[in-house]
Enzyme design. Structure first.
Site, short mmCIF file in Angstrom:
data_model
loop_
_atom_site.label_atom_id
_atom_site.label_comp_id
_atom_site.label_asym_id
_atom_site.label_seq_id
_atom_site.Cartn_x
_atom_site.Cartn_y
_atom_site.Cartn_z
N ARG A 99 -14.32 -0.23 4.77
CA ARG A 99 -13.14 -1.06 4.56
C ARG A 99 -12.14 -0.81 5.69
O ARG A 99 -12.03 0.30 6.19
CB ARG A 99 -12.51 -0.75 3.20
CG ARG A 99 -13.30 -1.25 2.02
CD ARG A 99 -12.55 -1.05 0.71
NE ARG A 99 -12.30 0.36 0.42
CZ ARG A 99 -11.13 0.97 0.51
NH1 ARG A 99 -10.06 0.29 0.90
NH2 ARG A 99 -11.01 2.25 0.21
N TYR A 100 -11.42 -1.84 6.05
CA TYR A 100 -10.42 -1.76 7.11
C TYR A 100 -9.09 -1.41 6.44
O TYR A 100 -8.46 -2.25 5.80
CB TYR A 100 -10.32 -3.09 7.84
CG TYR A 100 -11.69 -3.64 8.24
CD1 TYR A 100 -12.45 -3.01 9.22
CD2 TYR A 100 -12.22 -4.76 7.61
CE1 TYR A 100 -13.70 -3.49 9.58
CE2 TYR A 100 -13.47 -5.26 7.96
CZ TYR A 100 -14.21 -4.62 8.94
OH TYR A 100 -15.44 -5.10 9.29
N CYS B 180 0.82 -1.21 0.00
CA CYS B 180 0.00 0.00 0.00
C CYS B 180 0.86 1.26 0.00
O CYS B 180 1.69 1.44 0.89
CB CYS B 180 -0.90 -0.02 1.24
SG CYS B 180 -1.79 1.52 1.52
N TRP C 202 -7.57 -7.23 5.66
CA TRP C 202 -6.15 -7.48 5.88
C TRP C 202 -5.96 -8.52 6.97
O TRP C 202 -6.56 -8.43 8.04
CB TRP C 202 -5.44 -6.19 6.26
CG TRP C 202 -5.46 -5.12 5.22
CD1 TRP C 202 -6.14 -3.93 5.27
CD2 TRP C 202 -4.74 -5.11 3.98
NE1 TRP C 202 -5.90 -3.20 4.14
CE2 TRP C 202 -5.04 -3.89 3.32
CE3 TRP C 202 -3.87 -6.02 3.36
CZ2 TRP C 202 -4.52 -3.57 2.09
CZ3 TRP C 202 -3.34 -5.70 2.11
CH2 TRP C 202 -3.66 -4.47 1.50
N TYR D 190 -5.54 6.02 -8.79
CA TYR D 190 -6.75 5.29 -8.42
C TYR D 190 -7.95 5.84 -9.17
O TYR D 190 -8.86 5.08 -9.55
CB TYR D 190 -6.98 5.37 -6.91
CG TYR D 190 -6.03 4.52 -6.12
CD1 TYR D 190 -6.39 3.24 -5.70
CD2 TYR D 190 -4.75 4.98 -5.78
CE1 TYR D 190 -5.52 2.45 -4.97
CE2 TYR D 190 -3.87 4.18 -5.06
CZ TYR D 190 -4.26 2.93 -4.67
OH TYR D 190 -3.38 2.14 -3.96
N VAL E 283 -5.18 0.38 5.86
CA VAL E 283 -3.85 0.61 6.41
C VAL E 283 -3.31 1.91 5.80
O VAL E 283 -3.72 2.29 4.70
CB VAL E 283 -2.90 -0.56 6.07
CG1 VAL E 283 -3.27 -1.79 6.86
CG2 VAL E 283 -2.89 -0.88 4.58
#
Length: 327
Positions: free
Chosen positions: A115-116, A50, A83, A181, A118
């Protein structure tokens, strides 16, 4: 378990919409927040794939915060619950004791349905997420955690240059960091073309700026360089083809390619890059963009180690400071 498909949110015009950060409290040195700076209290959870998380990995290493802030690395492939800590023995993070980052999110907010993401900094004592505010995390590592910086650590967000750094990173975020993106997950031709032109227009402007100066702001590396680098280092490996950012490869943009190699060869940058994680995550997780799940073998990574010639522009990466010790 099977990989989870990344479902991008889009506007009515088909424009990619990035999810807002849910946990935006800061970890501060002066006690002005619920989360005080305290060495050993927090764990930085990242994916090496990421770009947003990669920023925090670079800053942590440059500043020498390894002993103060521990690091957890998730598997580059998310499964249906997000994740996962499957790289660790028993599939569980050895410090937090959890199998999925989602467990920390839901321990903080049981009603969370997004969404989880990072990076996330998790409080080791409570298992709750202190912050997932990625733009602020790196700035606070530079400013709030200063007491625990290594000797010779660079000032990545120097006060006299902050206004200029902020002005430079805003269009970099909009058009480059998020711009790739916006290209890759656009749901309409018009949205894609607008993002494409914004991306390469900004890269052209950055190329003009960097043609006569070694770094984006001042004579040393700053937060601005870190934010641009994490997109550039992924450009040819994933964004050029996977996200349809294909006017040119990075290797076909001479100034930016030399600039990116200069940073890559600077301690704290290239030694934090994991091309295997990067490619496996993007090509293996975005099922709607790559239904086969095949991960390409290229591009050749050896070019990152070739001479760049940027020293001729003056400046030095760490100024009067020192590089971080070898990994």
């Amino acid at each position: 378990m099977t990989p989870a498909q990344f479902t991008a949110e889009t506007s009515g015009r088909g424009e990619f919409v990035r999810q807002a950060n849910r946990f935006t409290q800061r970890i501060t040195a002066d006690g002005s927040s619920d989360w005080p700076v305290e060495p050993g209290r927090y764990r930085l959870v990242v994916s090496l794939a990421c770009p947003w998380a990669h920023r925090s990995v670079i800053v942590r290493r440059l500043l020498g915060l390894e002993d103060a802030l521990s690091l957890a690395v998730v598997d580059p492939i998310r499964d249906a619950r997000g994740w996962r800590f499957s790289l660790d023995e028993g599939g569980r993070d050895p410090v937090l004791g959890i199998e999925f980052l989602s467990e920390a999110y839901l321990a903080t907010d049981p009603s969370f349905t997004g969404r989880y993401t990072v990076p996330a900094i998790v409080d080791v004592h409570t298992g709750q997420v202190a912050t997932n505010d990625y733009p602020r995390i790196t700035l606070d590592l530079s400013t709030q955690w200063r007491e625990f910086h290594r000797d010779g650590a660079p000032d990545l967000y120097p006060e006299p240059l902050r206004a200029e750094i902020d002005a430079v990173i805003e269009p970099i975020f909009r058009n480059v960091n998020n711009g790739v993106y916006r290209c890759g997950f656009a749901a309409s031709q018009q949205a894609y073309e607008e993002a494409f032109h914004d991306l390469f227009g900004e890269l052209d402007r950055l190329s003009d700026r960097l043609a006569t100066q070694r770094y984006l702001v001042g004579d040393t590396i700053t937060e601005a360089d870190i934010r641009l680098f994490t997109t550039l280092v992924r450009f040819d490996a994933v964004y050029h083809g996977h996200f349809k950012c294909n006017r040119q490869k990075l290797t076909e943009m001479p100034v930016l390619w030399a600039y990116a190699r200069d940073l890559f060869q600077t301690p704290g940058f290239g030694d934090t890059v994991d091309f295997d994680h990067i490619k496996r995550h993007y090509y293996g997780t975005h099922e709607q963009l790559n239904p086969s799940g095949i991960v390409p073998l290229g591009p050749d990574e050896s070019g990152w180690h070739t001479p760049h010639g940027r020293e001729a522009l003056g400046g030095s990466p760490f100024g009067t400071g020192t590089p971080p010790p070898a990994v």
